[in-house]
Design a protein around this motif. Sequence first.
Motif, PDB file in Angstrom:
ATOM      1  N   GLY A 164      21.023 -73.249 -60.097  1.00  0.00           N
ATOM      2  CA  GLY A 164      19.557 -73.540 -59.851  1.00  0.00           C
ATOM      3  C   GLY A 164      18.706 -72.221 -59.937  1.00  0.00           C
ATOM      4  N   HIS A 165      17.436 -72.300 -60.000  1.00  0.00           N
ATOM      5  CA  HIS A 165      16.657 -71.204 -59.811  1.00  0.00           C
ATOM      6  C   HIS A 165      16.724 -70.623 -58.404  1.00  0.00           C
ATOM      7  N   ARG A 166      17.022 -69.311 -58.397  1.00  0.00           N
ATOM      8  CA  ARG A 166      17.143 -68.761 -57.072  1.00  0.00           C
ATOM      9  C   ARG A 166      16.316 -67.659 -56.927  1.00  0.00           C
ATOM     10  N   SER A 167      15.655 -67.296 -57.766  1.00  0.00           N
ATOM     11  CA  SER A 167      14.300 -66.304 -57.777  1.00  0.00           C
ATOM     12  C   SER A 167      13.373 -66.740 -58.671  1.00  0.00           C
ATOM     13  N   LEU A 168      12.288 -65.926 -58.662  1.00  0.00           N
ATOM     14  CA  LEU A 168      11.089 -65.910 -59.693  1.00  0.00           C
ATOM     15  C   LEU A 168      10.504 -64.522 -59.487  1.00  0.00           C
ATOM     16  N   ILE A 169      10.484 -63.816 -60.752  1.00  0.00           N
ATOM     17  CA  ILE A 169       9.508 -62.621 -60.727  1.00  0.00           C
ATOM     18  C   ILE A 169       8.457 -62.947 -61.495  1.00  0.00           C
ATOM     19  N   ALA A 170       7.353 -62.401 -60.947  1.00  0.00           N
ATOM     20  CA  ALA A 170       6.220 -62.481 -61.411  1.00  0.00           C
ATOM     21  C   ALA A 170       5.619 -60.953 -62.224  1.00  0.00           C
ATOM     22  N   HIS A 195       6.213 -69.402 -68.270  1.00  0.00           N
ATOM     23  CA  HIS A 195       7.377 -69.122 -67.662  1.00  0.00           C
ATOM     24  C   HIS A 195       8.688 -68.993 -69.049  1.00  0.00           C
ATOM     25  N   LEU A 196       9.604 -68.403 -68.418  1.00  0.00           N
ATOM     26  CA  LEU A 196      11.017 -68.227 -69.250  1.00  0.00           C
ATOM     27  C   LEU A 196      12.109 -67.855 -68.272  1.00  0.00           C
ATOM     28  N   GLU A 197      13.306 -67.959 -68.921  1.00  0.00           N
ATOM     29  CA  GLU A 197      14.304 -67.712 -67.932  1.00  0.00           C
ATOM     30  C   GLU A 197      14.948 -66.231 -68.708  1.00  0.00           C
ATOM     31  N   ASP A 198      15.557 -65.725 -67.744  1.00  0.00           N
ATOM     32  CA  ASP A 198      16.453 -64.400 -68.269  1.00  0.00           C
ATOM     33  C   ASP A 198      17.808 -64.970 -68.526  1.00  0.00           C
ATOM     34  N   PRO A 199      18.721 -64.216 -69.199  1.00  0.00           N
ATOM     35  CA  PRO A 199      20.154 -64.941 -69.549  1.00  0.00           C
ATOM     36  C   PRO A 199      20.810 -65.426 -68.402  1.00  0.00           C
ATOM     37  N   GLU A 200      20.457 -64.939 -67.106  1.00  0.00           N
ATOM     38  CA  GLU A 200      21.220 -65.490 -65.848  1.00  0.00           C
ATOM     39  C   GLU A 200      20.502 -66.726 -65.278  1.00  0.00           C
ATOM     40  N   GLY A 201      19.513 -67.233 -65.890  1.00  0.00           N
ATOM     41  CA  GLY A 201      18.771 -68.254 -65.437  1.00  0.00           C
ATOM     42  C   GLY A 201      17.706 -67.909 -64.204  1.00  0.00           C
ATOM     43  N   ASN A 202      17.432 -67.032 -64.046  1.00  0.00           N
ATOM     44  CA  ASN A 202      16.365 -66.294 -63.150  1.00  0.00           C
ATOM     45  C   ASN A 202      14.927 -66.790 -63.864  1.00  0.00           C
ATOM     46  N   LEU A 203      14.025 -67.380 -63.239  1.00  0.00           N
ATOM     47  CA  LEU A 203      13.019 -67.810 -63.479  1.00  0.00           C
ATOM     48  C   LEU A 203      11.908 -66.331 -63.702  1.00  0.00           C
ATOM     49  N   VAL A 204      11.269 -66.179 -64.708  1.00  0.00           N
ATOM     50  CA  VAL A 204      10.181 -65.192 -64.954  1.00  0.00           C
ATOM     51  C   VAL A 204       8.882 -65.608 -65.284  1.00  0.00           C
ATOM     52  N   GLU A 205       7.776 -65.567 -64.329  1.00  0.00           N
ATOM     53  CA  GLU A 205       6.499 -66.039 -64.591  1.00  0.00           C
ATOM     54  C   GLU A 205       5.615 -64.907 -65.296  1.00  0.00           C
ATOM     55  N   LEU A 206       4.968 -64.997 -66.128  1.00  0.00           N
ATOM     56  CA  LEU A 206       4.065 -64.027 -66.899  1.00  0.00           C
ATOM     57  C   LEU A 206       2.854 -64.612 -66.546  1.00  0.00           C
ATOM     58  N   GLN A 207       2.006 -63.725 -65.952  1.00  0.00           N
ATOM     59  CA  GLN A 207       0.786 -64.158 -65.290  1.00  0.00           C
ATOM     60  C   GLN A 207      -0.537 -63.247 -66.006  1.00  0.00           C
ATOM     61  N   GLN A 208      -1.602 -63.999 -66.368  1.00  0.00           N
ATOM     62  CA  GLN A 208      -2.921 -63.216 -66.896  1.00  0.00           C
ATOM     63  C   GLN A 208      -3.993 -64.002 -66.006  1.00  0.00           C
ATOM     64  N   TRP A 209      -4.693 -62.715 -65.141  1.00  0.00           N
ATOM     65  CA  TRP A 209      -5.428 -63.081 -64.245  1.00  0.00           C
ATOM     66  C   TRP A 209      -6.845 -63.320 -64.951  1.00  0.00           C
ATOM     67  N   LEU A 210      -7.551 -64.442 -65.037  1.00  0.00           N
ATOM     68  CA  LEU A 210      -8.864 -64.803 -65.548  1.00  0.00           C
ATOM     69  C   LEU A 210     -10.206 -64.143 -64.947  1.00  0.00           C
ATOM     70  N   LEU A 211      -9.943 -64.170 -63.502  1.00  0.00           N
ATOM     71  CA  LEU A 211     -11.011 -63.527 -62.582  1.00  0.00           C
ATOM     72  C   LEU A 211     -10.411 -62.614 -61.554  1.00  0.00           C
ATOM     73  N   PRO A 212     -11.262 -61.505 -61.335  1.00  0.00           N
ATOM     74  CA  PRO A 212     -10.643 -60.849 -60.386  1.00  0.00           C
ATOM     75  C   PRO A 212     -10.075 -61.513 -58.985  1.00  0.00           C
ATOM     76  N   ARG A 213      -9.317 -60.768 -58.453  1.00  0.00           N
ATOM     77  CA  ARG A 213      -8.364 -61.608 -57.163  1.00  0.00           C
ATOM     78  C   ARG A 213      -9.527 -61.159 -56.135  1.00  0.00           C
ATOM     79  N   GLY A 214      -9.580 -62.140 -55.363  1.00  0.00           N
ATOM     80  CA  GLY A 214     -10.441 -61.809 -53.996  1.00  0.00           C
ATOM     81  C   GLY A 214      -9.869 -62.037 -52.799  1.00  0.00           C
TER      82      GLY A 214
END
Length: 130
Positions: free
Chosen positions: A70-76, A111-130
Motif C-alpha cells: 500500500g501507500h506508505r508515503s507521499l512526497i509533495a 498524483h503519480l507513483e514512483d517505481p516502488e509505489g510511493n505516492l508523489v503529489e505535484l502541487q501548484q498553489w493558485l493563491l498565496p499561502r496564508g
Amino acid sequence: MELAQVRLLVTDFPACYRFYADVLGLEPQSGAADGPYEKFSPAAGSAGIALQDRAMMARVLDELAGPATGHRSLIALRVDDLDSYCEQITSRGAALLHGPAPLTDRMRVAHLEDPEGNLVELQQWLLPRG
C-alpha cells in the motif's frame, strides 16, 4: 529543528533513481545510480528526497525486512506550472494517476507513483499561502 530530508526505503534502487532524476528532473547529489543511498534536491532548494536501499535498512531495523504494501508515503513537490510540468514528465515516461485537477480553491494537484509505489503529489498553489 529543521527537516533534513524525506527518505524512501526502496527495493529497486536503480528504477527509483531513474524516476526521481530522469522523469521528475530532480538533481542527484552524488550520482550513485546503483545505490545504496542517494539524495535528490529540487532546483529551488529546500529539504531533499533521499532513497535508501530497503535491504540495507532491514539489517538495522528488523521490522522493515518485509515488503511494503500500500501507500506508505507521499512526497509533495511544488511546481510553478502544473500543466506544463505534467506534460514534460509524461513525455519522459511518467503515468499520472490523477489530475491535474483542483484540490481546493487555492491549489491544483496531480498524483503519480514512483517505481516502488510511493505516492508523489505535484502541487501548484493558485493563491498565496496564508
